[in-house]
Each structure stands twice: as C-alpha cells, then as structure tokens.
Design an enzyme around this catalytic site. Structure first.
Site, PDB file in Angstrom:
ATOM      1  N   ARG A 305      19.843   7.329  -3.995  1.00 60.65           N
ATOM      2  CA  ARG A 305      19.703   6.792  -2.638  1.00 60.65           C
ATOM      3  C   ARG A 305      19.825   5.278  -2.703  1.00 60.65           C
ATOM      4  NH1 ARG A 305      16.266  10.841   0.327  1.00 60.65           N
ATOM      5  NH2 ARG A 305      17.515  12.697  -0.153  1.00 60.65           N
ATOM      6  N   GLU A 307      18.951   2.855  -0.975  1.00 60.74           N
ATOM      7  CA  GLU A 307      18.115   2.186   0.030  1.00 60.74           C
ATOM      8  C   GLU A 307      17.530   0.949  -0.596  1.00 60.74           C
ATOM      9  OE1 GLU A 307      16.149   6.151   1.787  1.00 60.74           O
ATOM     10  OE2 GLU A 307      14.830   4.396   1.757  1.00 60.74           O
ATOM     11  N   ARG A 313       6.792   3.706  -3.514  1.00 64.51           N
ATOM     12  CA  ARG A 313       7.146   5.125  -3.570  1.00 64.51           C
ATOM     13  C   ARG A 313       8.639   5.399  -3.461  1.00 64.51           C
ATOM     14  NH1 ARG A 313       5.464   7.871   1.956  1.00 64.51           N
ATOM     15  NH2 ARG A 313       6.931   6.789   3.282  1.00 64.51           N
ATOM     16  N   HIS A 314       9.475   4.351  -3.596  1.00 65.01           N
ATOM     17  CA  HIS A 314      10.911   4.576  -3.522  1.00 65.01           C
ATOM     18  C   HIS A 314      11.593   4.180  -4.816  1.00 65.01           C
ATOM     19  CE1 HIS A 314      10.342   4.568   0.942  1.00 65.01           C
ATOM     20  NE2 HIS A 314      11.270   5.485   0.842  1.00 65.01           N
ATOM     21  N   GLU A 456       4.551  12.038   2.487  1.00 67.78           N
ATOM     22  CA  GLU A 456       5.516  13.117   2.624  1.00 67.78           C
ATOM     23  C   GLU A 456       6.181  13.418   1.290  1.00 67.78           C
ATOM     24  OE1 GLU A 456       8.825  12.273   5.300  1.00 67.78           O
ATOM     25  OE2 GLU A 456       9.972  13.471   3.859  1.00 67.78           O
TER      26      GLU A 456
END
Lengths: 533, 176
Positions: A305, A307, A313-314, A456
């Site tokens: 990803r 991003e 958390r990424h 999530e």
C-alpha cells in the site's frame, strides 16, 4: 584496558599536513613506546606460567564442513535441568556477558530465549588455566561459542538467568564465530523492560530507529524471539483452522495490470517496456478463484500500500491473510465462519503460546486478550447509539473515524468485556463499489468490520456477483468500467454468491499482545521512510 | 477553544438565578472589579457579591466551611479569566482542581457550597468542547461536574454536560 587509537590524518593543504605529519610521528612514537612497555611487562607473566589448558580452549578453526566432531551431541540450553546434575554436555550458544575476576570468570550463555550461567575457574585438576579464564573474559559479547561443561546444581538459584537451578562448569571453550568488539547496541539494553518497578534499575533503553537499523541484533532479544514465534503461530493457526474447514490455499499474483482498491495508493513497477503495479490486495483474484469453482479459498501473501501514512499502525508492505467463501443463502454463513476462525485462533494462541506471551510480557506491558465465544456481533446503528450516549455524534451515512473506533472499542469492552467484536451492516456510501447493498435498506450494505482492542483488523463484505449491478455500482462510484472490464467479465461466466475479508498479520499480532507499534511485529518493516534492512 | 466564555459577571448572574436572589445590574466598574447593587447598596468584588448573596439565603454553615468557601471563591476569581483565554493555562487550572477533587466529594470537603456551583459555571465551557479522550485526564473533575449539575437548580439556562463516559476510564482505560 587502554585502547590504542589511530592518529587522525587531516586531509588539507600542504602547511596543515606538515603539522599533522609531525603530530602523527609524535603519536606513533608514543604508541610504539607504550606497546614495547606492554610487551615487556606482559612477557614475564605469560612466560612464567605454562598453559596446561593447551588444546582445551581457543578460536575454533572455521567450520567448513570438514567432517570433524560430527559425533558431538549438543544439548539445548532450555533443556538444562537439575535432572542432568553431574552430566557433561556440549552446548552451542551465544556469549551474552562475561565477567572475569582473577581466577574466575562468570559468563551468561544465551540460546534464543534461554540463558544459563557458565563458570570458568582456575583448577589444575580439571586443567583450567589462568590463560583460559582470561581468554573467556576476553571473548567479545554475542560471539557464538561451543562449550563442553558439567551441569552442576547451584547452591542458590541464579536470578539473572532463565535456567535458575543449574549452572555450567566449563571444561572446554571454543569460539565458533566472533562478534566485533564494538556493537551498535547492547542486547541487555534492548531487552530491558519498558517500565521498571525498581527505582535503582538502569534506565538505558534503545529507541525504535536504532533497533530497526540494527535489526539483526535487536531480533535476538527474548521478547522479539517470542513475538515472531507468536506471529508464526498466528499464520499456522490461520492455515490449519481454515484447511480443516475445507478451504484451499491459493497464491495470487502481486504484479498486476490495474490498481484493485483505488488508484491513489499503489506502487508502480517498470515492467519491461511498460509498467505494472504491485497488488494492494488479492481481492480480484480471490473472487476469480471462487468463480473458478474453488468454493472456499484463502491466501497468505504480501500486500503493498503506497500510503504516505507515518503512523503506529501502517506499513507500506505487510503480510495479508485473506479469505473468500461462496455461500448458499446468507452472507452471515461467511461472517460466522470468519468470526469462528478468529475465536479459534485466539484460543490456540492462548493455549499453545502461553510461555511466549509471558516472555513478551517481561519486557512490554501485555494485557491478556479477552474474547467471547461466539464472538460479539453488533450492528452499525447500535454502535452509533452507543457513541451518542457517550457524547459523540456520528451521521447516518458516515464512517467511523479512528478516535470514534477507539472510543467504541472501550465502550464495548466496558459493556461486554471483550476485546474482539464484529460490526455488521455498514452504510453503503462508505464502502467500495463491489459491496453488495442491503436488500432491506438501500442506505446500508452487507458489509462488516472486525475490531481488536478498538482498532480495525478486518474489512469485508458480500461481493456483488451480478455483472450488471456491479457495472452500475462502479459507474455510481465514478470508477472507469473500461479499466475493470476483465473483472466484470469474470462474473458473466456464472459465479456463486460469495463474501470474504482480509486481515493484516502484523496488526493482529500487535493488537493481540497489546503492543503500541506495528514495527514491533514486522521483522523487517517497510514504511514511507524505511526500505532497509 | 470555548465559544462562550463565562466571565465573572456572568457567573454572578447565574448564581443569582440559582439562589433566586435578585442581583440587579452587575457590571465591571472602572477598576475592572465586578459591581452589583444589592438591597440598594453598592457591593464590589466577585467574592464579596457572592458571599453576600449567600448570606441573604441564610444557609447555615460552620466557620471552617465559610473560610474554605471564601478561599475557593478567591481562587476562582483570580484564575478564571486567564483560564478562559489561554488553553495551556486552562489545562493547568483544570489539573489543579482535578487533584483537589481526588479525595473530596466537594471542593470544601463533604458539603456542597456556593464555591462548587460557581466553579461549575466557570468550568462548563472548558469541559464542553473536550473529547472523551481529553476528559480522561480529568476523571475527578468530571465526576464532580456530573454530580454538581445533577443538583437542583444548577442547570437553569444551559443543558447539562454529557458526561456518561466518566466511568469508562476505570472500566476500560485507554491504551496508547
């Protein structure tokens, strides 16, 4: 010990270099004198005492598989116990620390998460010489050593090691692989608990960037050894539980021709004369496998990803555990399967990895993970109501923001006493175009999210398997149908109703243990600012 | 930042409503001191006005209570305006009060005094716009606010603050 330093050679103009040369000559002379003095003073002591441990210690010849010592049987440090009192064993471990004082040297040997005390003391009968003790004291930290020793019961339990009731008394000690003398970080510092109760305890900690730059050393700490064994356990449990339920493992391509989730966050790779993309999720291929009659599939693979999110958390690259399942009448057949898989996974972790979880708990604060069986299922309107009662208002067709999700997690924990719950029936407007709308209420959808400790971990839904509805929803979302023509076409070949979801392995482990940063659960993490090691 | 600031003059008016005592025209005089007209007499000073309004109601209280009430009212009058204007100062102000309320039901100990009501009016705009996460830092202050606003006649022109998540910090404390 006095360290000798190289005189710094100044690179500059001629005038400066002349001065520097003079200075260098002076320091060189000084050092030479020092070395001579040392040699002369050292010689008498080594000459006067014969070394009767000759052949019992030293630097082992590089192991090039020449066939020697193949009969040697090694014992694992974690298996050393009082039952072996009196036996002689060979151990290969790392020298964590050593403390030589005159006629004795205490060392700590470490093998993965177990540590044991080693004693080398001068003894003519057992042929341990002063030189051998000195040699042991000088072995650099983190070197790999082969030790032949007797297992001896200790008078008092050794508090600083995991093996407390016995210690090793050395007969032979050989270095298999030496580590350099200056290490970028000390394992003890990296393994020190975050919060210490003792006021006198050392406060040296290693910060995350240093750890990640020297990941090889950082991964040797007991907590990290345990974390990644738990991560392996999650992956294995996921595979075993789903295989038992009749799922087939597939592997989907990571080099793809079109962005699957949305155009913005995708990495481009040069592909021969044109370009391709790195897959953001195995979504399209999972669905094509269902259309290809594989019924229930799961895949474990890398997800990319792009991003630019620098959060706790990424990651830009992580391991995705994805599953997709066809169902007969209602997508809750799939939802309950996924929920049941999670419950079994949590149970498996709790039962099979209790010691690893405890090891992690010695360095980081770990709150036991609470879950219900069957898992708690709430509907989106219920969640909105709970938030409203707590004073936070969420619009009818709005998604939950991260602080809302965190608060909801706490409210659920307070009300139902569970850290894991499922939130069903999200508003249609905030879900991807391929989500099946709710037949009873067009504002909602057959989609769900799952949360661990308020964050999530899974986003899933019933997928639209009707090509016409799919094309219409794509148009409504402003997605160019020409770009996804192949995807829509696969549904024109007959496809059963199906649903699924995907989770991030690192995130699940992070949240299960209650750690604060996903880089702690990714062995060699990738984020917008880090591509190495 | 609070949209509606409760300056000392407004607090006096609200306390007048709470005590059901007519307060007359309250305003700042040239020395920036609140002045009111009570029973045709000029009364100056935030604390003085409030205490004279209370004495008109005739509620009995011990000497110690009266002194503590006086001290708290002085404290409130000194810092309230700065707290409203400056958010870092507001944070410290609320922290101090939170600490004071840690083992006290009311500001002065076991009994409700006018100081509690006055402070509630001051603190209302500061708490109003805080999120649940921010309020977590002021558990005792929130517990006290919830209690004060439930007392009769306190909330006459503004709705009570939604403080239902106060127990959350105990039942499910925030992590990271």
């Amino acid at each position: 010990m006095v360290k000798s330093e190289d005189p710094s050679i100044v690179v500059g103009d001629a005038a400066a270099s002349k001065k520097a040369a003079k200075k260098a000559a002076k320091t060189a002379e000084k050092q030479q004198k020092k070395a001579e003095h040392k040699a002369s003073s050292a010689q008498p002591s080594t000459e006067s005492e014969p070394d009767f441990s000759e052949g019992l210690y030293g630097n082992m010849k590089m192991i090039q598989s020449s066939g020697e010592h193949r009969d040697r049987v090694y014992t694992d440090v974690e298996n050393l116990s009082i039952k072996m009192d009196g036996q002689t064993v060979w151990v290969r471990a790392r020298l964590q620390t050593s403390r030589a004082k005159g006629k004795q040297c205490f060392a700590v040997l470490r093998q993965t998460s177990s540590t044991v005390q080693l004693l080398v003391s001068v003894n003519e009968q057992r042929k341990i010489s002063k030189q051998m003790v000195k040699f042991t004291g000088n072995i650099t930290r983190e070197s790999i050593v082969d030790v032949e020793a007797s297992v001896v019961r200790t008078a008092a339990p050794v508090e600083s090691c995991t093996i407390k009731d016995v210690e090793l008394v050395a007969h032979q000690i050989w270095t298999v692989s030496s580590a350099r003398s200056q290490l970028p970080l000390q394992i003890e510092d990296a393994a020190r608990p975050e919060k210490s109760d003792e006021p006198e305890a050392l406060k040296i900690r290693v910060n995350q960037d240093t750890r990640l730059d020297n990941r090889v050393l950082d991964l040797r700490t007991p907590a990290n050894q345990a974390v990644f064994r738990i991560e392996a356990g999650v992956c294995r449990l996921f595979r075993d539980i789903l295989t038992k339920k009749g799922f087939v493992e597939i592997h989907t391509p990571k080099i793809i021709s079109a962005a699957s989730e949305g155009g913005a966050n995708v990495f481009t790779v040069s592909y021969f004369k044109s370009s391709a993309y790195l897959a953001q999720s195995p979504q399209l291929y999972k669905q094509m496998a269902i259309a290809a009659d594989f019924d229930k599939v799961f895949t474990v693979g890398a997800v990319f990803r792009a991003e630019d999110s620098n959060t706790h958390r990424h990651l830009t690259e992580f391991v995705g555990l994805d599953l997709e399942m066809s169902f007969k009448q209602h997508y809750h057949e799939v939802l309950d399967t996924i929920g049941g898989t999670f419950t079994e996974m949590f149970r498996g972790l709790r039962d099979q990895f209790a010691s690893e979880i405890a090891t992690v708990g010695q360095q980081y604060r770990v709150e036991p993970f609470k879950f219900l069986d069957p898992p708690l299922k709430l509907e989106f309107p219920q969640a909105v109501q709970m938030l409203k009662e707590a004073g936070v208002s969420v619009g009818d067709e709005d998604d939950l923001s991260t602080p809302d999700e965190k608060l909801l997690g706490r409210l659920v924990r307070a009300k139902y006493d569970t850290d894991f719950y499922i939130l069903d029936k999200y508003p249609l407007a905030v879900r991807p175009f391929y989500t099946m709308p709710d037949p009873g209420n067009p504002k909602y959808s057959n989609s769900y999210d799952m949360f661990m400790r308020g964050e999530e971990i899974l986003s899933g839904a019933q997928r639209i398997h009707d090509p016409d509805l799919l094309a219409e929803r794509a148009r409504l979302h402003g997605v160019d149908t020409s770009k996804i023509a192949a995807y829509i076409e696969s549904f024109r070949l007959g496809c059963p109703p199906h649903a699924g979801g995907g989770i991030g392995l690192e995130r699940v482990v992070m949240l299960y243990l209650g750690l604060d940063n996903i880089r702690k659960t990714s062995m060699f993490p990738r984020d917008p600012k880090r591509v190495t090691p | 930042m609070p949209k509606m600031s409760t300056n000392n003059v407004d607090v006096i008016k609200m306390i007048g409503k709470y005590l059901d005592v007519s307060v007359g025209a309250v305003c700042y005089n040239t020395d920036k001191v609140p002045t009111a007209v009570l029973e045709n007499k000029n009364v100056e000073g935030f604390v003085t006005i409030i205490l004279s309004m209370v004495s008109k109601c005739g509620t009995a209280s011990s000497e110690e209570q009266r002194l503590l009430t006086y001290q708290w009212l002085e404290y409130i009058s000194m810092f309230s305006n700065q707290a409203v204007a400056n958010s870092t100062f507001a944070f410290k102000f609320l922290q101090e009060i939170n600490r004071a309320l840690q083992s006290n039901t009311y500001l002065t100990g076991q009994f409700l005094t006018i100081a509690d009501v006055a402070l509630y009016y001051i603190v209302y705009p500061l708490l109003e716009h805080m999120s649940v996460a921010e309020r977590d830092a002021f558990v005792h202050l929130c517990r006290w606010s919830k209690h004060i606003q439930a007392q009769p006649r306190v909330c006459h022109n503004r709705p009570p603050l939604p403080l239902n998540a106060v127990s959350l910090s105990v039942l499910a404390p925030a992590v990271h």
